[in-house]
Write an enzyme that holds these catalytic residues in place. Sequence first.
Site, PDB file in Angstrom:
ATOM      1  N   SER A  65       0.792  -1.233   0.000  1.00 10.73           N
ATOM      2  CA  SER A  65       0.000   0.000   0.000  1.00 10.73           C
ATOM      3  C   SER A  65       0.822   1.280   0.000  1.00 10.73           C
ATOM      4  O   SER A  65       0.263   2.354  -0.226  1.00 10.73           O
ATOM      5  CB  SER A  65      -0.934   0.028   1.206  1.00 10.73           C
ATOM      6  N   LYS A  68       0.572   3.531  -2.896  1.00 13.49           N
ATOM      7  CA  LYS A  68      -0.566   4.452  -3.060  1.00 13.49           C
ATOM      8  C   LYS A  68      -0.137   5.917  -2.931  1.00 13.49           C
ATOM      9  O   LYS A  68      -0.783   6.812  -3.463  1.00 13.49           O
ATOM     10  CB  LYS A  68      -1.653   4.113  -2.030  1.00 13.49           C
ATOM     11  N   TYR A 192      -3.252  -2.035 -10.455  1.00 12.97           N
ATOM     12  CA  TYR A 192      -3.178  -1.930  -8.997  1.00 12.97           C
ATOM     13  C   TYR A 192      -2.349  -3.081  -8.394  1.00 12.97           C
ATOM     14  O   TYR A 192      -1.475  -2.856  -7.550  1.00 12.97           O
ATOM     15  CB  TYR A 192      -4.609  -1.926  -8.427  1.00 12.97           C
ATOM     16  N   TYR A 244      -4.764   3.284   7.878  1.00 12.35           N
ATOM     17  CA  TYR A 244      -6.107   2.705   7.942  1.00 12.35           C
ATOM     18  C   TYR A 244      -6.815   3.145   9.217  1.00 12.35           C
ATOM     19  O   TYR A 244      -6.738   4.292   9.617  1.00 12.35           O
ATOM     20  CB  TYR A 244      -6.052   1.166   7.827  1.00 12.35           C
ATOM     21  N   VAL A 262       0.961  -3.763   3.811  1.00 16.88           N
ATOM     22  CA  VAL A 262       0.892  -5.082   4.446  1.00 16.88           C
ATOM     23  C   VAL A 262       2.158  -5.928   4.227  1.00 16.88           C
ATOM     24  O   VAL A 262       2.297  -6.991   4.815  1.00 16.88           O
ATOM     25  CB  VAL A 262      -0.351  -5.914   4.029  1.00 16.88           C
TER      26      VAL A 262
HETATM   27  N1  GLU Z   1      -2.202  -5.265  -2.243  1.00 21.26           N
HETATM   28  C1  GLU Z   1      -2.855  -5.159  -0.972  1.00 21.26           C
HETATM   29  C2  GLU Z   1      -4.337  -5.315  -1.141  1.00 21.26           C
HETATM   30  O1  GLU Z   1      -4.870  -4.714  -2.023  1.00 21.26           O
HETATM   31  C3  GLU Z   1      -2.497  -3.843  -0.353  1.00 21.26           C
HETATM   32  C4  GLU Z   1      -3.024  -3.701   1.029  1.00 21.26           C
HETATM   33  C5  GLU Z   1      -2.062  -3.018   1.981  1.00 21.26           C
HETATM   34  O2  GLU Z   1      -0.855  -2.970   1.801  1.00 21.26           O
HETATM   35  O3  GLU Z   1      -2.572  -2.531   2.984  1.00 21.26           O
HETATM   36  O4  GLU Z   1      -4.986  -6.045  -0.454  1.00 21.26           O
END
Ligand code: GLU
Length: 308
Positions: A65, A68, A192, A244, A262
């Site tokens: 993530s 992003k 993505y 989050y 993650v």
């Molecule tokens: N590729 C992961 C997903 O879309 C990213 C989530 C993350 O890093 O929090 O579930």
Amino acid sequence: MPADLADVVAEVGREMEAHRGEGRVADYIPALARVDARRFGLAVVTCDGRTAEYGDAWVPFSIQSISKVFTLTLALKRQGEALWTRVGREPSGSRFNSIVQLEAERGVPRNPFINAGAIVVTDVVLDGRGFDAAVADIRDTLRELADAPNLDIDTEVARSEAATGFRNYALANFMRGFDNLKHPVEDVLQTYFNQCALRITCRQLARAGLFLAAEGLDPLSGRRVVSPEHARRINAIMMTCGHYDASGDFAFKVGLPGKSGVGGGILTIVPDQAAIAVWSPGLNDVGNSQVGTLALERLASRMRWSVF
Ligand code: GLU
């Protein structure tokens, strides 16, 4: 006297030795589950070009993530303020892959850092070109910012995400139903998944994020990456939404804009001073690196780094 950065990084790194392996490695993406939980890396790059690092700072990990932040940068450059008609900028208070708010809010995700919001941002990055070109642009942007010409995508992780990304498919289809995705769901999600599967080291990540510590201008290359206004907004969203449903807790403990993934990485910005990247794959209950957060808490406190 201000604390010496190299001493503090070494001290915090040594303290983390006793914590190696804490937390739980993400296992919902099978290719991520195989990572050694005992890894720990820390790197700081300052706006005046100093660096300090500890442990596995040169070992590549899955950016997840944290990508992003960089797609948001690209999307703001392409769409400017119009982006905010398609994605909000409020903390969600929900898990990163939650669908619950989307129905009530008519397919407009709360912010660009929950999965739904990031998928909309990726849709913008796709405008006017195909999936291959968009993926190449994201990868090349990271290569340039990180000063890492070999930085690349782990295709096994990307495939693993695509094979198990049922929630992301649900989010994307739902938003397409509200006409908040303009491109085919498959193209958006392939982009993505590939952006999340980029492999990067702590050292490269801190280097790549440095422009956010310097009002959008990379202080080491002198290149303008984004306008000062956009850099300020990206930092604000990192501060309020970067962890989050534990974003408030990270602001409380660390006091700096940050974005977790993650894969166990966290990018943190110290405005006007430095960028920090930490990596420890074990996650806490909310999906943020457990030891990484602890290391940042101690580093920020001892360096007296905080926006508050
Ligand atoms: N590729 C992961 C997903 O879309 C990213 C989530 C993350 O890093 O929090 O579930």
